[in-house]
Design a protein around this motif. Structure first.
Motif, mmCIF file in Angstrom:
data_model
loop_
_atom_site.group_PDB
_atom_site.id
_atom_site.type_symbol
_atom_site.label_atom_id
_atom_site.label_comp_id
_atom_site.label_asym_id
_atom_site.label_seq_id
_atom_site.Cartn_x
_atom_site.Cartn_y
_atom_site.Cartn_z
ATOM 1 N N PRO A 1 48.019 53.568 27.233
ATOM 2 C CA PRO A 1 47.274 54.615 26.532
ATOM 3 C C PRO A 1 47.620 54.613 25.049
ATOM 4 C CG PRO A 1 49.126 55.575 27.708
ATOM 5 C CD PRO A 1 49.100 54.118 28.063
ATOM 6 N N LEU A 2 46.661 54.960 24.216
ATOM 7 C CA LEU A 2 46.943 55.033 22.778
ATOM 8 C C LEU A 2 45.937 55.931 22.095
ATOM 9 C CD1 LEU A 2 44.678 53.163 21.143
ATOM 10 C CD2 LEU A 2 46.030 51.330 22.094
ATOM 11 N N LEU A 3 46.304 56.333 20.889
ATOM 12 C CA LEU A 3 45.419 57.138 20.039
ATOM 13 C C LEU A 3 44.908 56.326 18.861
ATOM 14 C CD1 LEU A 3 47.561 60.360 20.189
ATOM 15 C CD2 LEU A 3 45.262 60.092 21.128
ATOM 16 N N ALA A 4 45.713 55.411 18.373
ATOM 17 C CA ALA A 4 45.321 54.546 17.258
ATOM 18 C C ALA A 4 46.130 53.260 17.368
ATOM 19 C CB ALA A 4 45.587 55.235 15.919
ATOM 20 N N VAL A 5 45.629 52.227 16.687
ATOM 21 C CA VAL A 5 46.308 50.936 16.694
ATOM 22 C C VAL A 5 46.075 50.294 15.330
ATOM 23 C CG1 VAL A 5 44.322 49.666 17.652
ATOM 24 C CG2 VAL A 5 46.638 48.807 18.070
ATOM 25 N N ASP A 6 47.032 49.455 14.908
ATOM 26 C CA ASP A 6 46.820 48.748 13.645
ATOM 27 C C ASP A 6 46.533 47.265 13.914
ATOM 28 O OD1 ASP A 6 49.257 47.376 13.928
ATOM 29 O OD2 ASP A 6 50.300 48.549 12.407
ATOM 30 N N ARG A 7 46.271 46.516 12.853
ATOM 31 C CA ARG A 7 45.837 45.125 13.007
ATOM 32 C C ARG A 7 46.933 44.204 13.524
ATOM 33 N NH1 ARG A 7 42.775 45.156 7.276
ATOM 34 N NH2 ARG A 7 41.063 46.537 7.870
ATOM 35 N N ALA A 8 48.163 44.697 13.549
ATOM 36 C CA ALA A 8 49.262 43.911 14.115
ATOM 37 C C ALA A 8 49.530 44.275 15.581
ATOM 38 C CB ALA A 8 50.533 44.123 13.292
ATOM 39 N N GLY A 9 48.730 45.203 16.125
ATOM 40 C CA GLY A 9 48.907 45.595 17.519
ATOM 41 C C GLY A 9 49.885 46.735 17.729
ATOM 42 N N GLY B 1 53.866 60.104 21.128
ATOM 43 C CA GLY B 1 55.085 60.315 20.364
ATOM 44 C C GLY B 1 56.357 60.455 21.177
ATOM 45 N N GLY B 2 56.265 60.297 22.495
ATOM 46 C CA GLY B 2 57.456 60.444 23.328
ATOM 47 C C GLY B 2 58.296 59.180 23.446
ATOM 48 N N GLY B 3 57.706 58.027 23.122
ATOM 49 C CA GLY B 3 58.438 56.766 23.223
ATOM 50 C C GLY B 3 58.533 56.203 24.625
ATOM 51 N N PHE B 4 57.874 56.850 25.602
ATOM 52 C CA PHE B 4 57.950 56.389 26.995
ATOM 53 C C PHE B 4 57.505 54.933 27.122
ATOM 54 C CE2 PHE B 4 57.281 60.984 27.543
ATOM 55 C CZ PHE B 4 58.297 61.283 28.431
#
Length: 195
Positions: free
Chosen positions: A128-136, A142-145
């Motif tokens: 799951p994610l909210l945003a991603v950058d071009r490096a993946g 924000g929990g780091g799980f």
């Protein structure tokens, strides 16, 4: 460059604003993208998350039911947050697995030693994610799980982000940590980004 907190806040607001019909349509597109671009039938173990509908997360049940309907040999596992509040363990999901809501409202299977799956077993993980950058690099809740979990996977494991927001990756996330584990790909309704 934006930091994770700003990216998280903005993405949560955009995702919350999506109507249910759009979430359903985008979830179907993510399912189609996965089967079109990845060798799902060749995987032995696929890890995925069960969606929190109230947060407009991608509906991964579409992927699960397609795998079961097509009789694919790939076995499925889902995460269970541990009592320490910082780690995940992983348990097999079958059509017969009873699920119960955690105190976060996440559907979870009963945790038994017989159904636990080690992180090193997974051929692919849907993240799951909210945003991603071009490096993946991804922005999650924000929990780091997931970073702790992904660090335990094999180097060749496919780490595939899922986003119902059809937005290109941002150029770079300002506050990437050394412990952040980059994705190998990200599925969005309009296509697949490889990193």
């Amino acid at each position: 460059m934006q930091d994770k907190a700003n990216l998280r806040r903005a993405a949560l607001a955009r995702r919350k604003a999506l109507p249910a019909a759009e979430i359903a349509q985008h979830s179907q597109q993510l399912c189609d993208q996965l089967f079109q671009h990845f060798p799902v039938a060749e995987w032995r173990w696929l890890h995925l998350f069960l969606p929190l509908a109230q947060y407009n997360e991608p509906d991964t049940w579409l992927i699960i039911h397609r795998i079961w309907a097509e009789g694919l040999a790939v076995r499925l596992a889902v995460p269970v947050v541990q009592a320490d509040g910082i780690s995940l363990r992983h348990y097999e999901l079958t059509p017969d697995t009873p699920l119960h809501p955690s105190h976060w409202g996440i559907s979870e299977p009963a945790a038994t030693a017989e159904t636990e799956v080690p992180a090193a077993a997974f051929d692919a993980v849907l993240v799951p994610l909210l945003a991603v950058d071009r490096a993946g690099h991804r922005v999650g809740y924000g929990g780091g799980f997931y970073d702790r979990f992904l660090a335990q996977c094999r180097p060749e494991t496919q780490l595939i982000g899922l986003s119902v927001l059809d937005e290109a990756p941002v150029a770079a996330i300002a506050d990437v940590l050394p412990t952040d584990v980059p994705l190998t790909a990200c599925l969005m309704p309009g296509g697949v980004w490889q990193f």
